[in-house]
Write a protein that holds these residues in place. Structure first.
Motif, PDB file in Angstrom:
ATOM      1  N   ARG B  60     -29.193  10.352  -5.750  1.00 14.86           N
ATOM      2  CA  ARG B  60     -27.601  10.209  -5.758  1.00 14.86           C
ATOM      3  C   ARG B  60     -27.040  10.999  -7.592  1.00 14.86           C
ATOM      4  NH1 ARG B  60     -24.585  10.243  -1.835  1.00 14.86           N
ATOM      5  NH2 ARG B  60     -22.802   9.304  -2.646  1.00 14.86           N
ATOM      6  N   ALA B  63     -28.981  14.700  -7.856  1.00 14.53           N
ATOM      7  CA  ALA B  63     -27.903  15.195  -7.370  1.00 14.53           C
ATOM      8  C   ALA B  63     -26.044  15.746  -7.989  1.00 14.53           C
ATOM      9  CB  ALA B  63     -27.618  15.078  -5.337  1.00 14.53           C
ATOM     10  N   LEU B  92     -30.021  18.604  -0.814  1.00 13.63           N
ATOM     11  CA  LEU B  92     -30.404  16.946  -0.391  1.00 13.63           C
ATOM     12  C   LEU B  92     -30.458  17.007   0.640  1.00 13.63           C
ATOM     13  CD1 LEU B  92     -30.167  14.416  -0.765  1.00 13.63           C
ATOM     14  CD2 LEU B  92     -27.920  14.289  -1.535  1.00 13.63           C
ATOM     15  N   PHE B  94     -29.822  15.170   4.049  1.00 17.81           N
ATOM     16  CA  PHE B  94     -29.255  13.708   3.776  1.00 17.81           C
ATOM     17  C   PHE B  94     -30.163  12.862   4.890  1.00 17.81           C
ATOM     18  CE2 PHE B  94     -25.094  13.287   0.840  1.00 17.81           C
ATOM     19  CZ  PHE B  94     -25.163  15.259   0.275  1.00 17.81           C
ATOM     20  N   ASN B  96     -28.118  10.954   7.401  1.00  8.86           N
ATOM     21  CA  ASN B  96     -27.976  10.884   8.449  1.00  8.86           C
ATOM     22  C   ASN B  96     -26.890  12.953   8.636  1.00  8.86           C
ATOM     23  OD1 ASN B  96     -25.513  12.171   6.532  1.00  8.86           O
ATOM     24  ND2 ASN B  96     -24.214  11.380   7.669  1.00  8.86           N
ATOM     25  N   ALA B  98     -26.111  14.796   7.369  1.00  9.81           N
ATOM     26  CA  ALA B  98     -25.136  15.660   7.084  1.00  9.81           C
ATOM     27  C   ALA B  98     -24.532  17.202   7.372  1.00  9.81           C
ATOM     28  CB  ALA B  98     -24.117  15.753   5.249  1.00  9.81           C
ATOM     29  N   LEU B  99     -24.511  17.396   8.597  1.00 10.99           N
ATOM     30  CA  LEU B  99     -24.264  18.809   9.415  1.00 10.99           C
ATOM     31  C   LEU B  99     -22.850  18.913   9.570  1.00 10.99           C
ATOM     32  CD1 LEU B  99     -27.390  19.248  12.075  1.00 10.99           C
ATOM     33  CD2 LEU B  99     -26.868  20.222   9.223  1.00 10.99           C
ATOM     34  N   PHE B 100     -22.039  19.884   9.294  1.00  8.86           N
ATOM     35  CA  PHE B 100     -20.824  19.718   9.631  1.00  8.86           C
ATOM     36  C   PHE B 100     -20.797  20.382  10.983  1.00  8.86           C
ATOM     37  CE2 PHE B 100     -21.369  22.248   5.149  1.00  8.86           C
ATOM     38  CZ  PHE B 100     -21.541  21.461   4.296  1.00  8.86           C
ATOM     39  N   PRO B 101     -19.969  19.882  11.632  1.00  2.00           N
ATOM     40  CA  PRO B 101     -19.953  19.676  12.841  1.00  2.00           C
ATOM     41  C   PRO B 101     -18.940  20.442  13.486  1.00  2.00           C
ATOM     42  CG  PRO B 101     -18.864  17.576  11.917  1.00  2.00           C
ATOM     43  CD  PRO B 101     -19.383  18.051  10.613  1.00  2.00           C
ATOM     44  N   HIS B 102     -18.210  20.970  12.824  1.00  2.00           N
ATOM     45  CA  HIS B 102     -16.819  22.078  12.843  1.00  2.00           C
ATOM     46  C   HIS B 102     -17.650  23.608  13.187  1.00  2.00           C
ATOM     47  CE1 HIS B 102     -16.616  21.249   8.947  1.00  2.00           C
ATOM     48  NE2 HIS B 102     -15.853  22.959   8.806  1.00  2.00           N
ATOM     49  N   MET B 103     -18.915  23.164  12.381  1.00  3.48           N
ATOM     50  CA  MET B 103     -19.806  24.491  12.364  1.00  3.48           C
ATOM     51  C   MET B 103     -20.751  24.588  13.062  1.00  3.48           C
ATOM     52  SD  MET B 103     -19.410  25.161   8.273  1.00  3.48           S
ATOM     53  CE  MET B 103     -17.828  24.918   7.612  1.00  3.48           C
ATOM     54  N   ARG B 159     -30.865  23.969   5.928  1.00  2.00           N
ATOM     55  CA  ARG B 159     -29.995  24.490   5.081  1.00  2.00           C
ATOM     56  C   ARG B 159     -30.053  24.408   3.520  1.00  2.00           C
ATOM     57  NH1 ARG B 159     -24.768  20.233   5.833  1.00  2.00           N
ATOM     58  NH2 ARG B 159     -26.180  19.066   5.044  1.00  2.00           N
ATOM     59  N   ALA B 160     -30.793  22.676   3.107  1.00  2.00           N
ATOM     60  CA  ALA B 160     -30.910  22.383   1.934  1.00  2.00           C
ATOM     61  C   ALA B 160     -32.127  23.726   1.420  1.00  2.00           C
ATOM     62  CB  ALA B 160     -31.887  21.634   1.746  1.00  2.00           C
ATOM     63  N   ASN B 176     -33.745   8.119  11.129  1.00  2.00           N
ATOM     64  CA  ASN B 176     -33.133   8.137  12.294  1.00  2.00           C
ATOM     65  C   ASN B 176     -33.740   8.679  13.176  1.00  2.00           C
ATOM     66  OD1 ASN B 176     -30.723   6.645  11.608  1.00  2.00           O
ATOM     67  ND2 ASN B 176     -30.551   8.621  10.310  1.00  2.00           N
TER      68      ASN B 176
END
Lengths: 555, 370
Positions: B60, B63, B92, B94, B96, B98-103, B159-160, B176
């Motif tokens: 971290r 980053a 980075l 993540f 979890n 960390a995908l944007f749930p609204h996109m 995405r990275a 996970n």
């Protein structure tokens, strides 16, 4: 096969042993019907019944009347402006507090929340003393004599100060709850702080923002104190209801106005409920992180500090002015220091203070106990009608206080039940208004307890009542006490719900302050307001201290 | 596989990094202490260690998501230590995702390109490439919530990658996923990183993941690097008992060097003498003899060998583990299913044989906790 046979027997057994508690169910249902549904129904029947015959004449006349229409649009306009501006301020404040590295956050938070524990009329009083015809700022400093405060602008200002803190609390929790890794991901992908806020945080908080708008809308709708004191030539529904009843004694017209006020309020409430159910997806899941990185950019920190400081200053000025008003001969005219108003508040108004305290304490206990029982029946039993019980008991959240108060005054002034002039009508009005919060804390507390706890208790031979008392209550006590404190605060500071039910036998502080201001006793009004704030502060901060560490941690 | 994303790989040099977390009342807890690590251009290095050892803090900090007290971070000799996260060009992935749930998946991957105001045509092409690379070409219009965990994980990687980062960071990205998928995805990750040639730092507490993915592994303990080496070296020649124990089971036996030759030493342990190739700077005379359970064999007891009693037998399908008491020490021996030639019962006396040249010597102090 063996299970299928054993189950019905077991279920019967459980109901059989819990019968003691089940006896309370019809009692609760009767209470809710009698004190929530009946007064509101009675009020609405007065709107559409004249001399025992149904008629839409009063309503029709009101809708056709240009003045009434103006009042209706005024109310909507005020609500909309307060809702949008308040949400913007609340969101910016919450962002500064959760995402920007600024000093003294504890103090800003405390100051921002002060209005939530004060009667909203205190805001009107402070504004009048500061910016009114003989206001300290307008008259003394600027040398102008203006009535600009009275009307739309003054109302917007007063309601913003009174109610933005509730929206701030909402946004604060939402900002804190956002999964930190989403914002971190955005910044590693090249987004600066502003882009992170715009493209990720605010997008995810959209339902919350809409919720805040609706929340402020309904607060603005329900407000009575500020429109009475600052309304001027900008009448709104709540103050018109008051004028109809107290001024004109035109009950059908007051009832009709109440009906027209309730409709949009209830609509907003259910829209809000829908939205808050949808915010869930944006909050931290089990795998997310809630440690948010703070913005360190110099300019951003300075801007955030300036903003937070300015909002806090406006609030502090209000309270300083109240203190000054309480300790000077006649604020605006004679600035000689005196203790006579404070003495008067503790002698002449002692009855109002003591009555308010006693009745609010009693009703906070009533609402929390009833709330817990309703929560238990709703969350833990399969009794028929429990969702209706939940629905009706939660209505006071949607219905403006003025409407409930007027409903009480009309419903219990004659047979079958006469309560006018008693302490009971005040206690019940307080309790009914706080009941939704009692239920909410009860549901939250019970949801945290695993069902296996009461199953375990039942397998060891406890009845439903014993399980509730020995296992569940001790575990949920912290939440219940928090609910009591909240309910107490709400009761002490309300004006709208009680203005129609106070009597010479039982006087309350907020109507007393209102009449003191009507008489021009600014000093006494300020002194009494101050006492109310001190009393609530003592309860809000004193109760956790008295109860010790485990309660504070549980919060 | 596409090579359109490759940019010249960069060297990462972390030196003397110190980081601590502020606690209440002005106290602070050190998380990373005097951390040094250099990644060659295109290299895949894993930070391996128990939870709380500071590996995620290092990641971290790289980053730009954590502040640190001291140290330097250089990418191809240029310091990035003072740059804010959004200017570092470090991708980075993540834990979890960390995908944007609204996109949508497409918008998630396109996010960094849109921020850079790339022309729309370029954005479409780059996103298509990235999604193709992770095998999700068809999934652009979906929302992250409509994807399985493994698919979300691959979107996070795409995405990275699409931002053509100077450095790729992975924060336990497989933790996970279920066990089967984890093995499959880690092979894909390795292939992808090799084909792009981007320098990568990967954090995990799973030694299998570290072993299978990495060019080199840095084993961390209490905020420091305990050893950096190739996976085989970490396993066969651990620098400390902690490293040895973290990447597998190990018998640590007290021993003594009794003779030194030109290119071999003789070490005595469990009352038995072994020949061992001499290593430069070999310790002695007291040593810690590290023997992996598979470096020992159970044989018929006889003269001139350590003997003991079988105390416990654990049958694990592909192998069997034996706990054997030899005097005051207990040793673990692993026998693969096919190597077993005779049924041994608990309480039976057995002899122990060392597999030739499979042990490792440490100075005794390497076994004490630091």
């Amino acid at each position: 096969m063996a299970d299928a046979v054993a189950l019905p027997g077991g279920a019967q057994e459980k109901i059989g042993r819990g019968w003691g508690l089940l006896l309370l169910y019809p009692v609760l249902a009767a209470f809710v019907l009698l004190f929530v549904a009946y007064p509101v129904a009675e009020l609405f029947s007065r709107a559409v019944m004249v001399d025992g015959k149904p008629t839409l004449a009063v309503l029709g006349k009101l809708v056709a009347d240009p003045f009434s229409r103006k009042v209706f649009w005024n109310t909507l306009l005020l609500g909309a402006v307060v809702a949008v501006l308040g949400t913007v301020i609340a969101t910016a404040f919450a962002y500064a507090m959760t995402r920007v590295a600024i000093p003294l956050k504890g103090m800003w938070h405390f100051l921002a929340l002060l209005p939530t524990i004060s009667p909203p009329i205190l805001m009107a009083l402070g504004l009048i003393l500061l910016y009114g015809r003989r206001g300290l700022v307008t008259h003394e400093l600027l040398g102008i004599q203006t009535t600009a405060l009275y009307g739309f602008r003054g109302l917007v200002l007063a309601q913003l100060i009174s109610y933005f803190p509730f929206a701030y609390l909402l946004m604060l929790n939402l900002f804190r709850g956002l999964d930190a890794s989403l914002e971190e991901a955005a910044s590693t992908l090249g987004a600066n702080a502003w882009q992170v806020l715009r493209t990720v945080s605010l997008r995810l908080l959209m339902p919350g923002l809409a919720g805040s708008v609706l929340l402020l809308f309904s607060y603005s709708f329900a407000d009575l104190g500020n429109p009475l004191l600052l309304g001027g030539d900008f009448p709104v529904m709540s103050s018109q209801i008051y004028q109809s009843i107290i001024g004109l004694y035109d009950i059908p017209q007051g009832a009709c106005l109440a009906l027209l006020l309730t409709l949009p309020a209830v609509l907003m409430f259910f829209a809000h409920k829908q939205l808050s159910a949808r915010t869930a997806f944006a909050t931290v899941g089990a795998k997310g992180s809630s440690r948010h990185r703070l913005v360190r950019h110099r300019g951003a920190r300075a801007a955030a500090l300036a903003f937070v400081g300015l909002v806090s200053l406006v609030i502090v000025l209000q309270y300083m002015t109240i203190i000054a008003g309480a300790t000077t001969q006649l604020f605006g005219i004679n600035y000689t220091i005196t203790g006579k108003h404070l003495v008067a508040a503790l002698t002449k108004s002692r009855g109002a203070l003591l009555d308010t305290f006693t009745l609010a304490v009693v009703s906070s206990a009533v609402s929390v106990v009833l709330g817990l029982l309703i929560a238990y029946f709703v969350a833990r039993t399969e009794l028929p009608g429990r969702s209706w019980l939940d629905f009706v008991a939660n209505l006071p959240l949607a219905i403006p206080g003025t409407v409930i108060g007027l409903g009480f005054a009309l419903a219990f002034s004659g047979p079958p039940i006469v309560l006018t002039g008693t302490a009971a009508i005040i206690v019940i009005a307080f309790s009914v208004r706080s009941l939704p919060y009692g239920i909410r804390s009860g549901v939250a507390a019970l949801d945290q307890l695993h069902r296996s706890l009461d199953e375990a208790s039942t397998t060891m031979g406890a009845t439903g009542g014993q399980t509730l008392w020995r296992v569940l209550v001790p575990l949920v006590r912290p939440a219940l006490l928090a609910g009591m404190v909240f309910s107490f605060t709400r009761s002490v500071t309300t004006l709208s719900a009680v203005i129609f039910v106070v009597s010479p036998h039982w006087s309350l502080v907020t109507p007393t302050i209102l009449s003191q201001m009507d008489r021009g006793d600014v000093g006494e009004a300020a002194a009494l307001s101050l006492m109310v704030v001190v009393m609530v502060l003592l309860v809000v901060h004193g109760v956790p201290h008295l109860l010790g560490r485990d309660w504070r941690e549980a919060r | 596989m596409t090579t359109a994303h490759t940019t010249p790989a960069k060297e990462l040099r972390i030196s003397r990094l110190d980081k601590s977390y502020a606690m209440s009342r002005g106290r602070s807890v050190p998380a990373v202490r005097d951390f040094n690590l250099t990644l060659a251009p295109g290299e895949f290095v894993t930070l391996l260690g128990p939870s709380g050892c500071g590996k995620t803090s290092v990641l971290r900090t790289l980053a730009g998501l954590e502040d640190f007290e001291a140290g330097e971070i250089l990418l191809d000799g240029r310091s990035i230590a003072r740059l804010p996260a959004h200017q570092r060009r470090i991708g980075l992935v993540f834990q979890n995702y960390a995908l944007f749930p609204h996109m949508s998946v497409f918008e998630n991957v396109a996010y960094s390109l849109r921020l850079r105001r790339e022309p729309d045509r370029q954005v479409r092409a780059d996103v298509a490439h990235a999604l193709e690379a992770v095998g999700l070409s068809e999934f652009g219009p979906r929302l992250p919530g409509q994807l399985s965990g493994g698919q979300q994980q691959r979107v996070a990687v795409a995405r990275a990658l699409v931002m053509k980062p100077d450095l790729l960071l992975f924060d336990e990205p497989l933790s996970n996923l279920d066990a089967k998928l984890r093995v499959q995805v880690r092979a894909e990750l390795r292939r992808l990183q090799k084909s792009l040639g981007t320098t990568a730092l990967y954090v995990t507490h799973d030694q299998d993941e570290a072993m299978s993915l990495s060019d080199r592994i840095a084993v961390m303990r209490a905020g420091r690097v305990e050893q950096v080496d190739a996976p085989e070296a970490i396993y066969a020649r651990p620098a400390t008992l902690f490293v040895a124990g973290f990447v597998g089971k190990v018998n640590a036996l007290p021993g003594r060097i009794v003779a030194r030759g030109a290119d071999a030493v003789t070490v005595e342990t469990l009352g038995h003498r072994l020949e061992q190739p001499a290593v430069p700077g070999a310790p002695g005379p007291d040593v810690l003899v590290l023997a992996r359970p598979e470096a020992l064999q159970l044989v018929e007891p006889g003269p001139g060998m350590p003997t003991g009693t079988v105390e416990m037998i654990e049958y694990l399908g592909d192998r069997t583990e034996y706990r054997v008491r030899v005097g005051s020490t207990q040793v673990t021996v692993i026998e693969t299913a096919l190597a077993r030639h005779r049924r041994i019962a608990e309480g039976e006396p057995v002899g122990l044989a060392f597999v030739a040249r499979a042990i490792h010597l440490l100075p005794p102090e390497a076994g004490t906790p630091s």
